[in-house]
Motif scaffolding. Structure first.
Motif, PDB file in Angstrom:
ATOM      1  N   SER A  40       0.833  -1.210   0.000  1.00  0.00           N
ATOM      2  CA  SER A  40       0.000   0.000   0.000  1.00  0.00           C
ATOM      3  C   SER A  40       0.864   1.256   0.000  1.00  0.00           C
ATOM      4  N   HIS A  41       1.864   1.274   0.875  1.00  0.00           N
ATOM      5  CA  HIS A  41       2.730   2.454   0.963  1.00  0.00           C
ATOM      6  C   HIS A  41       3.526   2.653  -0.324  1.00  0.00           C
ATOM      7  N   GLY A  42       3.939   1.558  -0.943  1.00  0.00           N
ATOM      8  CA  GLY A  42       4.662   1.672  -2.205  1.00  0.00           C
ATOM      9  C   GLY A  42       3.815   2.301  -3.292  1.00  0.00           C
ATOM     10  N   LEU A  43       2.538   1.927  -3.362  1.00  0.00           N
ATOM     11  CA  LEU A  43       1.650   2.498  -4.370  1.00  0.00           C
ATOM     12  C   LEU A  43       1.329   3.956  -4.045  1.00  0.00           C
ATOM     13  N   ILE A  44       1.204   4.290  -2.764  1.00  0.00           N
ATOM     14  CA  ILE A  44       0.960   5.684  -2.374  1.00  0.00           C
ATOM     15  C   ILE A  44       2.131   6.564  -2.800  1.00  0.00           C
ATOM     16  N   GLU A  45       3.339   6.058  -2.655  1.00  0.00           N
ATOM     17  CA  GLU A  45       4.525   6.842  -2.994  1.00  0.00           C
ATOM     18  C   GLU A  45       4.784   6.896  -4.496  1.00  0.00           C
ATOM     19  N   HIS A  46       4.261   5.910  -5.245  1.00  0.00           N
ATOM     20  CA  HIS A  46       4.499   5.854  -6.702  1.00  0.00           C
ATOM     21  C   HIS A  46       3.170   5.660  -7.430  1.00  0.00           C
ATOM     22  N   PRO A  47       2.296   6.684  -7.419  1.00  0.00           N
ATOM     23  CA  PRO A  47       0.975   6.559  -8.032  1.00  0.00           C
ATOM     24  C   PRO A  47       1.009   6.782  -9.543  1.00  0.00           C
ATOM     25  N   THR A  48       1.783   5.977 -10.229  1.00  0.00           N
ATOM     26  CA  THR A  48       1.940   6.078 -11.672  1.00  0.00           C
ATOM     27  C   THR A  48       1.617   4.726 -12.301  1.00  0.00           C
ATOM     28  N   PRO A  49       1.402   4.687 -13.614  1.00  0.00           N
ATOM     29  CA  PRO A  49       1.186   3.380 -14.263  1.00  0.00           C
ATOM     30  C   PRO A  49       2.320   2.396 -13.991  1.00  0.00           C
ATOM     31  N   THR A  50       3.549   2.888 -13.993  1.00  0.00           N
ATOM     32  CA  THR A  50       4.678   2.003 -13.693  1.00  0.00           C
ATOM     33  C   THR A  50       4.635   1.535 -12.247  1.00  0.00           C
ATOM     34  N   GLY A  51       4.307   2.446 -11.333  1.00  0.00           N
ATOM     35  CA  GLY A  51       4.193   2.069  -9.925  1.00  0.00           C
ATOM     36  C   GLY A  51       3.096   1.053  -9.708  1.00  0.00           C
ATOM     37  N   LEU A  52       1.983   1.206 -10.427  1.00  0.00           N
ATOM     38  CA  LEU A  52       0.880   0.243 -10.317  1.00  0.00           C
ATOM     39  C   LEU A  52       1.305  -1.118 -10.843  1.00  0.00           C
ATOM     40  N   LEU A  53       2.040  -1.135 -11.952  1.00  0.00           N
ATOM     41  CA  LEU A  53       2.520  -2.402 -12.508  1.00  0.00           C
ATOM     42  C   LEU A  53       3.482  -3.078 -11.542  1.00  0.00           C
ATOM     43  N   HIS A  54       4.407  -2.314 -10.976  1.00  0.00           N
ATOM     44  CA  HIS A  54       5.350  -2.873 -10.008  1.00  0.00           C
ATOM     45  C   HIS A  54       4.608  -3.451  -8.800  1.00  0.00           C
ATOM     46  N   THR A  55       3.605  -2.712  -8.315  1.00  0.00           N
ATOM     47  CA  THR A  55       2.836  -3.190  -7.160  1.00  0.00           C
ATOM     48  C   THR A  55       2.097  -4.479  -7.502  1.00  0.00           C
ATOM     49  N   ALA A  56       1.540  -4.543  -8.701  1.00  0.00           N
ATOM     50  CA  ALA A  56       0.813  -5.752  -9.121  1.00  0.00           C
ATOM     51  C   ALA A  56       1.739  -6.966  -9.171  1.00  0.00           C
ATOM     52  N   ILE A 292      -8.913  -4.412  -1.824  1.00  0.00           N
ATOM     53  CA  ILE A 292      -8.756  -3.850  -0.475  1.00  0.00           C
ATOM     54  C   ILE A 292      -7.520  -2.961  -0.406  1.00  0.00           C
ATOM     55  N   ILE A 293      -6.431  -3.396  -1.017  1.00  0.00           N
ATOM     56  CA  ILE A 293      -5.190  -2.615  -0.995  1.00  0.00           C
ATOM     57  C   ILE A 293      -5.390  -1.277  -1.705  1.00  0.00           C
ATOM     58  N   ILE A 294      -6.019  -1.297  -2.876  1.00  0.00           N
ATOM     59  CA  ILE A 294      -6.235  -0.058  -3.627  1.00  0.00           C
ATOM     60  C   ILE A 294      -7.202   0.858  -2.880  1.00  0.00           C
ATOM     61  N   THR A 295      -8.217   0.278  -2.240  1.00  0.00           N
ATOM     62  CA  THR A 295      -9.141   1.083  -1.440  1.00  0.00           C
ATOM     63  C   THR A 295      -8.405   1.779  -0.302  1.00  0.00           C
ATOM     64  N   ALA A 296      -7.463   1.087   0.330  1.00  0.00           N
ATOM     65  CA  ALA A 296      -6.677   1.688   1.409  1.00  0.00           C
ATOM     66  C   ALA A 296      -5.858   2.874   0.891  1.00  0.00           C
ATOM     67  N   VAL A 297      -5.345   2.751  -0.331  1.00  0.00           N
ATOM     68  CA  VAL A 297      -4.608   3.866  -0.938  1.00  0.00           C
ATOM     69  C   VAL A 297      -5.543   5.050  -1.154  1.00  0.00           C
ATOM     70  N   GLY A 298      -6.763   4.777  -1.664  1.00  0.00           N
ATOM     71  CA  GLY A 298      -7.737   5.841  -1.846  1.00  0.00           C
ATOM     72  C   GLY A 298      -8.112   6.504  -0.534  1.00  0.00           C
ATOM     73  N   ASP A 299      -8.260   5.706   0.520  1.00  0.00           N
ATOM     74  CA  ASP A 299      -8.568   6.267   1.846  1.00  0.00           C
ATOM     75  C   ASP A 299      -7.489   7.251   2.289  1.00  0.00           C
ATOM     76  N   GLU A 300      -6.245   6.887   2.039  1.00  0.00           N
ATOM     77  CA  GLU A 300      -5.124   7.757   2.420  1.00  0.00           C
ATOM     78  C   GLU A 300      -5.237   9.113   1.736  1.00  0.00           C
ATOM     79  N   TRP A 301      -5.507   9.101   0.445  1.00  0.00           N
ATOM     80  CA  TRP A 301      -5.582  10.359  -0.301  1.00  0.00           C
ATOM     81  C   TRP A 301      -6.812  11.184   0.096  1.00  0.00           C
ATOM     82  N   VAL A 302      -7.926  10.515   0.351  1.00  0.00           N
ATOM     83  CA  VAL A 302      -9.127  11.232   0.776  1.00  0.00           C
ATOM     84  C   VAL A 302      -8.906  11.878   2.141  1.00  0.00           C
ATOM     85  N   LEU A 303      -8.264  11.169   3.054  1.00  0.00           N
ATOM     86  CA  LEU A 303      -8.010  11.713   4.384  1.00  0.00           C
ATOM     87  C   LEU A 303      -7.125  12.961   4.331  1.00  0.00           C
TER      88      LEU A 303
END
Length: 392
Positions: A40-56, A292-303
């Motif tokens: 989750s933290h990795g995707l929050i720090e790298h919210p790019t298509p490449t970051g999403l691919l790496h997280t996947a 669930i992981i992506i939702t947690a990332v969205g929660d972080e940004w909304v907060l």
């Protein structure tokens, strides 16, 4: 496998009763709380298509490491000291693997790749030794070891390779891990496995997957709580925290409805439980975990910006996480019961209808709508089940 293994066997004794998940298995799963948080933290720090691919890709590795172990402990007796020792050693490798996750595609690639390769080979080699007196399971794990060894070689090689080559090598490694069960671990000269030979204890495996879901949901609460603790206590921030919390509750509600118990009974009583478990648990179940992981990332940004402007990445996380979750739990129901869930399908449609207007709404409003959709799905299923409906 034999119904009554010898007293010193490392395999579970199958008595026909529900095999409880052992305390050591729960302890083992704690390393995956850390792993999911790191993703989750990795995707929050790298919210790019490449970051999403790496997280996947990294989620795929974490998932195969965990689900392969869940299958292994479905056979192994975790009360045996040797088996517990195995799990403790694997936990050590898992800690290294999880710690390396945020920088796995940078300077910590070798640590992640080698730790994960060791994790996979150690477990499969141990199980092969443990089932050496059972000809069917022995041949099955010989095939599995061949596949895991090939993939492990690529995971380790990718970690040691230059960073620009790592992505391709790890994609190939993940592909090997992913297609092996679907191909029944076919190996030239060794043949292929048959799901009918996978003597699954359905209740145990179902409970293990339920606990992993709780781990992921717990991680989302950890992320929202840690974020909220560092913010000013304003009405908007408090509302965002409440919406995020209710979203996690709704996900739990949907997953642990009465249909979850029915799915367990269906798999446990099936003529070929291995076939259903392979599709529903091994392949499909990672989809709601990703949601669930992506939702947690969205929660972080909304907060952080509850009343600000909703940018595309926030909209994708806030709507995409719940959508991926509903897709996953819907496919799970289809895999087990052979039926499409109208409530989960309706939830996906509702989220899709909101998507075109997502950038016009503040993040808090968009999150409240997404959470509302999840609550509607949960309520729909609860009401339908209370009325004795066949599907919901």
């Amino acid at each position: 496998m034999p119904d009554n293994p010898a007293p010193r066997s490392l395999l579970r004794t199958r008595t026909g009763h529900h095999a409880q998940v052992g305390n050591v298995e729960l302890f083992f799963d704690l390393i995956f709380v850390f792993a999911v948080t790191q993703l989750s933290h990795g995707l929050i720090e790298h919210p790019t298509p490449t970051g999403l691919l790496h997280t996947a890709i990294l989620l795929g590795a974490v998932w195969w490491g965990w689900i392969d172990t869940a299958w292994a402990t479905n056979w192994l007796d975790v009360d045996r000291p040797l088996v517990r020792g195995l799990l403790f050693v694997m936990m050590g490798a898992g800690v290294v693997m999880s710690a390396a996750l945020p920088e796995a595609f940078d300077e910590h690639g070798a640590a992640f790749g080698i730790a994960f390769a060791f994790f996979q080979i150690l477990r499969t080699g141990f199980v092969l030794w443990a089932v050496r007196n059972d000809p069917v399971l022995r041949e099955n794990f010989q095939r599995i070891l061949v596949w895991h060894a090939a993939a492990a070689l690529l995971w380790a090689a990718g970690g040691l390779a230059p960073e620009d080559a790592r992505l391709g090598i790890w994609l190939a490694a993940l592909a090997l891990d992913s297609i092996a069960p679907a191909l029944n671990f076919y190996v030239p000269g060794l043949g292929r496995s048959h799901t009918g030979d996978w003597t699954v204890e359905g209740h145990h495996l179902s409970e293990r997957l339920s606990l992993f879901t709780i781990i992921a949901l717990g991680e989302s609460i950890l992320v929202m709580g840690a974020t909220a603790a560092g913010l000013d206590w304003t009405f908007a921030n408090a509302a965002a925290l409440l919406v995020s919390f209710l979203g996690s509750v709704a996900m739990w509600w949907i997953y642990f409805s009465a249909s979850a118990g029915a799915a367990t009974e269906t798999i446990a009583s099936a003529r070929d439980p291995g076939r259903i478990a392979r599709l529903a648990y091994t392949y499909v179940h990672v989809i709601p975990i990703a949601g669930i992981i992506i939702t947690a990332v969205g929660d972080e940004w909304v907060l952080h910006h509850p009343l600000g402007h909703t940018d595309p990445k926030t909209a994708l996380a806030v709507l995409g996480g719940p959508a991926l979750y509903l897709l996953g739990v819907g496919l799970f129901k289809l895999a087990v019961f052979g039926k499409i869930s109208p409530s989960r399908l309706a939830g996906l449609v509702l989220l899709g209808l909101v998507a075109p207007f997502s950038l016009m709404l503040p993040p808090l409003a968009l999150a409240a709508i997404a959470t509302g959709v999840l609550i509607v799905v949960g309520a729909w299923e609860t009401i339908a089940l209370s009325r004795g409906a066949e599907s919901a």
